[in-house]
Design an enzyme around this catalytic site. Structure first.
Site, short mmCIF file in Angstrom:
data_model
loop_
_atom_site.label_atom_id
_atom_site.label_comp_id
_atom_site.label_asym_id
_atom_site.label_seq_id
_atom_site.Cartn_x
_atom_site.Cartn_y
_atom_site.Cartn_z
N HIS A 289 52.76 23.36 60.32
CA HIS A 289 51.76 22.38 59.89
C HIS A 289 50.39 23.00 60.12
O HIS A 289 50.05 23.31 61.27
CB HIS A 289 51.88 21.09 60.70
CG HIS A 289 53.23 20.44 60.59
ND1 HIS A 289 53.50 19.42 59.72
CD2 HIS A 289 54.42 20.70 61.23
CE1 HIS A 289 54.77 19.05 59.83
NE2 HIS A 289 55.35 19.83 60.73
N HIS B 78 61.39 16.55 56.79
CA HIS B 78 61.75 16.50 58.20
C HIS B 78 62.87 15.47 58.34
O HIS B 78 62.76 14.35 57.81
CB HIS B 78 60.57 16.02 59.04
CG HIS B 78 59.53 17.05 59.32
ND1 HIS B 78 58.87 17.73 58.34
CD2 HIS B 78 59.03 17.51 60.51
CE1 HIS B 78 58.01 18.57 58.91
NE2 HIS B 78 58.08 18.46 60.22
N GLU C 298 65.15 15.31 63.66
CA GLU C 298 64.40 15.86 64.80
C GLU C 298 64.68 14.95 66.00
O GLU C 298 65.23 15.41 67.00
CB GLU C 298 62.89 15.89 64.47
CG GLU C 298 62.02 16.40 65.62
CD GLU C 298 60.53 16.38 65.29
OE1 GLU C 298 60.13 15.73 64.29
OE2 GLU C 298 59.74 17.01 66.04
N ASP D 216 53.86 23.39 65.24
CA ASP D 216 52.43 23.14 65.54
C ASP D 216 52.04 24.05 66.70
O ASP D 216 51.92 23.59 67.86
CB ASP D 216 52.24 21.67 65.93
CG ASP D 216 52.66 20.73 64.83
OD1 ASP D 216 51.90 20.56 63.86
OD2 ASP D 216 53.78 20.18 64.91
N1 HPA Z 1 57.61 16.12 63.23
C1 HPA Z 1 57.08 15.15 62.51
N2 HPA Z 1 55.82 15.17 62.10
C2 HPA Z 1 55.06 16.21 62.44
C3 HPA Z 1 55.56 17.24 63.18
C4 HPA Z 1 56.91 17.20 63.59
O1 HPA Z 1 57.47 18.10 64.25
N3 HPA Z 1 54.55 18.13 63.35
C5 HPA Z 1 53.49 17.63 62.70
N4 HPA Z 1 53.79 16.47 62.15
ZN ZN Z 2 57.18 19.72 61.68
#
Ligand code: HPA
Ligand code: ZN
Length: 338
Positions: free
Chosen positions: A18, A196, A199, A278
């Site tokens: 990101h 995504h 996670e 990030d």
């Molecule tokens: N997950 C979801 N949103 C995000 C992430 C992440 O790892 N990093 C930046 N925005």
């Molecule tokens: Zn991410």
């Protein structure tokens, strides 16, 4: 143990990054000063001390506030340039980079401001280091499906400047199906698709991203292991997972890096890749992620070459360019085997 220099030098791709997550505290102060923004921190050390997170949401709360300092085209240029310079030092030959337009349009910063900054830096970095980069427009899933559609429409002048659309922000409670219309529009316009999923959320979110959004890669995806049939599907369909080990550690997805399931998934034949997510918030760029995992999971040279190769294969580059990068990887490995 494979040497750190070998790992950092591996020609590789970064496909889960990101750009707003590369804002280093020093840059935050610099941009805040030149834009007259007040920061709730007194020093760089204060900022770093605030980067202690319990979970994804506690990170996102700080992350979106940090992005407030990004205001001018030059800010977005400088941010992108700094990342590409750093990535180049870690052997990155191709980067496919997320950006969150809604984080900026919500603050009345329009598409031309950030897009022109990003695109100019990408062109300059390509000329300077030969690194290749492309942009992935992410929809914020804590906002609505309608807002995602509106964002895609607002981006009309830049549809050809993004390689794919993605989905990020708070996962649990915001399932992929809500964004099916935005994805359908983007795909009809020629964009590729990633999301995504898995996670923090259940494996159902991964299945939903594949089925409802046509996701070609899953970002994170580590919870897939709880569903054997899903793991089989990922293997059979060759769906890459863009795993971010230091992010998972910082956000408590795994308590210790030694507990990470990356090696198990790799051994089961999932197309696993390593990325930084990030880096300024999670304590490491892509090379640091490779090195930390190599040590924690005792990866050997062939695991590491496999991960680098997976990353190149998982990009949206055409077959000829992928082949050239894989040859570069093979040449690199062969030259060190002498
Ligand atoms: N997950 C979801 N949103 C995000 C992430 C992440 O790892 N990093 C930046 N925005
Ligand atoms: Zn991410």
């Amino acid at each position: 143990m494979v040497s750190e220099a070998f790992i950092r030098g591996l020609p590789k791709a970064e496909i889960h990054l990101h750009i707003e997550g590369t804002l280093e505290p020093e840059m935050m102060f610099e941009f805040a000063a030149r834009n007259g923004v007040d920061l709730p921190f007194d020093s760089v050390a204060d900022v770093r001390a605030a980067y202690e997170f319990d979970d994804l949401q506690s990170f996102l709360d700080i992350y979106y506030r940090g992005a407030d300092v990004l205001q001018t085209e030059q800010d977005f240029y400088d941010l992108m340039w700094a990342y590409l310079e750093r990535a180049n030092q870690d052997g990155v030959r191709r980067a496919e980079i997320f950006f969150d337009p809604q984080t900026h349009t919500q603050r009345d910063i329009g598409f031309p401001v950030f897009m022109d900054g990003f695109l100019r830096a990408i062109a300059d970095a390509e000329a300077e280091w030969g690194i290749s980069a492309a942009l992935i427009l992410c929809f914020l899933r804590h906002l609505s499906g309608e807002a995602a559609v509106a964002t895609w429409e607002q981006a009309a002048d830049y549809h050809d400047a993004v390689v794919a659309v993605g989905l990020d922000s708070s996962e649990v409670g915001n399932p992929p199906e809500l964004f099916a219309e935005a994805y359908a529009l983007a795909r009809a316009a020629g964009a590729r698709s990633v999301a995504h999923a898995g996670e923090e959320g259940l494996p159902e979110y991964i299945t939903g991203a594949l089925d409802a959004l046509g996701a070609e890669r899953i970002d994170h995806g580590v919870t897939c292991e709880d569903d054997h049939a899903l793991v089989e599907r990922l293997v059979e369909e060759g769906i890459p997972l863009t795993i971010c080990p230091l992010s998972n550690l910082k956000l408590g997805v795994f308590e210790r890096l030694q507990d990470h399931n990356l090696k198990r998934l790799l051994n089961r034949g999932v197309k696993v890749t390593i990325n930084s997510d990030d880096p300024s918030y999670f304590g490491g760029y892509i090379g640091d992620n490779y090195v930390a995992v190599a040590e924690a999971l005792t990866l050997d040279q062939w695991d590491l070459v496999r991960l680098a190769r997976n990353s190149i294969e998982a990009t949206f580059l055409g077959p000829a360019v992928k082949e050239r990068l894989i040859t570069e990887l093979e040449t690199y490995v062969a030259s060190l085997d002498q």
